[in-house]
Design a protein around this motif. Sequence first.
Motif, PDB file in Angstrom:
ATOM      1  N   GLU A  25       0.855  -1.185   0.000  1.00  0.00           N
ATOM      2  CA  GLU A  25       0.000   0.000   0.000  1.00  0.00           C
ATOM      3  C   GLU A  25       0.887   1.230   0.000  1.00  0.00           C
ATOM      4  O   GLU A  25       2.038   1.167   0.444  1.00  0.00           O
ATOM      5  CB  GLU A  25      -0.917  -0.007   1.222  1.00  0.00           C
ATOM      6  N   PRO A  26       0.376   2.336  -0.499  1.00  0.00           N
ATOM      7  CA  PRO A  26       1.168   3.569  -0.468  1.00  0.00           C
ATOM      8  C   PRO A  26       1.452   3.992   0.969  1.00  0.00           C
ATOM      9  O   PRO A  26       0.628   3.808   1.858  1.00  0.00           O
ATOM     10  CB  PRO A  26       0.275   4.600  -1.165  1.00  0.00           C
ATOM     11  N   ASP A  27       2.619   4.553   1.179  1.00  0.00           N
ATOM     12  CA  ASP A  27       2.998   5.076   2.484  1.00  0.00           C
ATOM     13  C   ASP A  27       2.366   6.452   2.633  1.00  0.00           C
ATOM     14  O   ASP A  27       2.680   7.361   1.857  1.00  0.00           O
ATOM     15  CB  ASP A  27       4.528   5.172   2.570  1.00  0.00           C
ATOM     16  N   PRO A  28       1.463   6.649   3.589  1.00  0.00           N
ATOM     17  CA  PRO A  28       0.814   7.955   3.733  1.00  0.00           C
ATOM     18  C   PRO A  28       1.804   9.076   4.053  1.00  0.00           C
ATOM     19  O   PRO A  28       1.538  10.244   3.775  1.00  0.00           O
ATOM     20  CB  PRO A  28      -0.193   7.761   4.864  1.00  0.00           C
ATOM     21  N   ALA A  29       2.953   8.722   4.624  1.00  0.00           N
ATOM     22  CA  ALA A  29       3.947   9.741   4.983  1.00  0.00           C
ATOM     23  C   ALA A  29       4.855  10.105   3.813  1.00  0.00           C
ATOM     24  O   ALA A  29       5.535  11.121   3.857  1.00  0.00           O
ATOM     25  CB  ALA A  29       4.796   9.248   6.156  1.00  0.00           C
ATOM     26  N   ASN A  30       4.874   9.271   2.762  1.00  0.00           N
ATOM     27  CA  ASN A  30       5.756   9.514   1.623  1.00  0.00           C
ATOM     28  C   ASN A  30       5.145   8.832   0.404  1.00  0.00           C
ATOM     29  O   ASN A  30       5.226   7.621   0.255  1.00  0.00           O
ATOM     30  CB  ASN A  30       7.153   8.954   1.912  1.00  0.00           C
ATOM     31  N   ARG A  31       4.547   9.610  -0.460  1.00  0.00           N
ATOM     32  CA  ARG A  31       3.828   9.063  -1.613  1.00  0.00           C
ATOM     33  C   ARG A  31       4.706   8.225  -2.532  1.00  0.00           C
ATOM     34  O   ARG A  31       4.213   7.403  -3.277  1.00  0.00           O
ATOM     35  CB  ARG A  31       3.196  10.191  -2.432  1.00  0.00           C
ATOM     36  N   ARG A  32       6.023   8.427  -2.486  1.00  0.00           N
ATOM     37  CA  ARG A  32       6.914   7.664  -3.364  1.00  0.00           C
ATOM     38  C   ARG A  32       7.272   6.303  -2.785  1.00  0.00           C
ATOM     39  O   ARG A  32       7.871   5.480  -3.460  1.00  0.00           O
ATOM     40  CB  ARG A  32       8.189   8.451  -3.652  1.00  0.00           C
ATOM     41  N   SER A  33       6.905   6.064  -1.535  1.00  0.00           N
ATOM     42  CA  SER A  33       7.249   4.807  -0.868  1.00  0.00           C
ATOM     43  C   SER A  33       6.044   3.886  -0.790  1.00  0.00           C
ATOM     44  O   SER A  33       4.903   4.332  -0.722  1.00  0.00           O
ATOM     45  CB  SER A  33       7.737   5.062   0.557  1.00  0.00           C
ATOM     46  N   LEU A  34       6.329   2.597  -0.774  1.00  0.00           N
ATOM     47  CA  LEU A  34       5.295   1.590  -0.563  1.00  0.00           C
ATOM     48  C   LEU A  34       5.565   0.884   0.750  1.00  0.00           C
ATOM     49  O   LEU A  34       6.713   0.679   1.145  1.00  0.00           O
ATOM     50  CB  LEU A  34       5.303   0.562  -1.694  1.00  0.00           C
ATOM     51  N   LEU A  35       4.483   0.522   1.414  1.00  0.00           N
ATOM     52  CA  LEU A  35       4.568  -0.251   2.646  1.00  0.00           C
ATOM     53  C   LEU A  35       4.122  -1.680   2.348  1.00  0.00           C
ATOM     54  O   LEU A  35       3.187  -1.901   1.587  1.00  0.00           O
ATOM     55  CB  LEU A  35       3.657   0.342   3.721  1.00  0.00           C
ATOM     56  N   VAL A  36       4.790  -2.619   2.952  1.00  0.00           N
ATOM     57  CA  VAL A  36       4.419  -4.026   2.798  1.00  0.00           C
ATOM     58  C   VAL A  36       4.065  -4.576   4.168  1.00  0.00           C
ATOM     59  O   VAL A  36       4.691  -4.229   5.163  1.00  0.00           O
ATOM     60  CB  VAL A  36       5.550  -4.832   2.107  1.00  0.00           C
ATOM     61  N   ARG A  37       3.023  -5.396   4.197  1.00  0.00           N
ATOM     62  CA  ARG A  37       2.606  -6.022   5.448  1.00  0.00           C
ATOM     63  C   ARG A  37       2.113  -7.428   5.159  1.00  0.00           C
ATOM     64  O   ARG A  37       1.629  -7.695   4.071  1.00  0.00           O
ATOM     65  CB  ARG A  37       1.571  -5.189   6.187  1.00  0.00           C
ATOM     66  N   PRO A  38       2.245  -8.320   6.136  1.00  0.00           N
ATOM     67  CA  PRO A  38       1.806  -9.697   5.917  1.00  0.00           C
ATOM     68  C   PRO A  38       0.289  -9.819   5.977  1.00  0.00           C
ATOM     69  O   PRO A  38      -0.382  -9.038   6.663  1.00  0.00           O
ATOM     70  CB  PRO A  38       2.450 -10.463   7.068  1.00  0.00           C
ATOM     71  N   THR A  39      -0.233 -10.790   5.269  1.00  0.00           N
ATOM     72  CA  THR A  39      -1.639 -11.148   5.384  1.00  0.00           C
ATOM     73  C   THR A  39      -1.752 -12.220   6.466  1.00  0.00           C
ATOM     74  O   THR A  39      -0.735 -12.727   6.967  1.00  0.00           O
ATOM     75  CB  THR A  39      -2.162 -11.724   4.061  1.00  0.00           C
ATOM     76  N   GLY A  40      -2.962 -12.589   6.818  1.00  0.00           N
ATOM     77  CA  GLY A  40      -3.152 -13.686   7.762  1.00  0.00           C
ATOM     78  C   GLY A  40      -2.531 -14.967   7.235  1.00  0.00           C
ATOM     79  O   GLY A  40      -1.869 -15.709   7.976  1.00  0.00           O
ATOM     80  N   ARG A  41      -2.707 -15.212   5.947  1.00  0.00           N
ATOM     81  CA  ARG A  41      -2.102 -16.402   5.335  1.00  0.00           C
ATOM     82  C   ARG A  41      -0.576 -16.308   5.399  1.00  0.00           C
ATOM     83  O   ARG A  41       0.108 -17.302   5.648  1.00  0.00           O
ATOM     84  CB  ARG A  41      -2.558 -16.555   3.887  1.00  0.00           C
TER      85      ARG A  41
END
Length: 150
Positions: free
Chosen positions: A79-95
């Motif tokens: 998902e886009p990083d709300p603090a820096n539009r040029r950065s993406l954030l990655v997070r794990p799903t439940g799976r």
Amino acid sequence: MENDLADLFLRAAKRIRRHQVERLAPLGLTPAQSRALRVIVGTEGPLRMTDLARRLDIVPRSATTLVDALEADGLVTREPDPANRRSLLVRPTGRGRDVRAAIAGTRREAAREVLSPLSDEQRETLRELLTVIDSAAGGAAGRPRRLSGS
């Protein structure tokens, strides 16, 4: 003596890795994807792609390739990083968290198999020695790592 020790160490490490690869195959993961997922799940909150690359000690483009594969398998989201539009954030799903737990068991099992000729005392001595080496090299940001396999 050092060459013999280094050769023995490398052969043992390769055997552990080979056993891990065999056990990761049914999960559809490469060792690099497994390592990336471990870092992502082990991080509190979302992780910037650039931070993931740094933690894995790889170039950002390689991190993107790893995350592409993990995302395609439904293990992480970006998902886009709300603090820096040029950065993406990655997070794990439940799976992704569930697969990470399976990976942990796979790693322990592979190490246990390779280290099975050692007594509990010998494994603990090996853990202590490798922790000293790892800490001296700045492993885990200077914190001693726990080795799987006991």
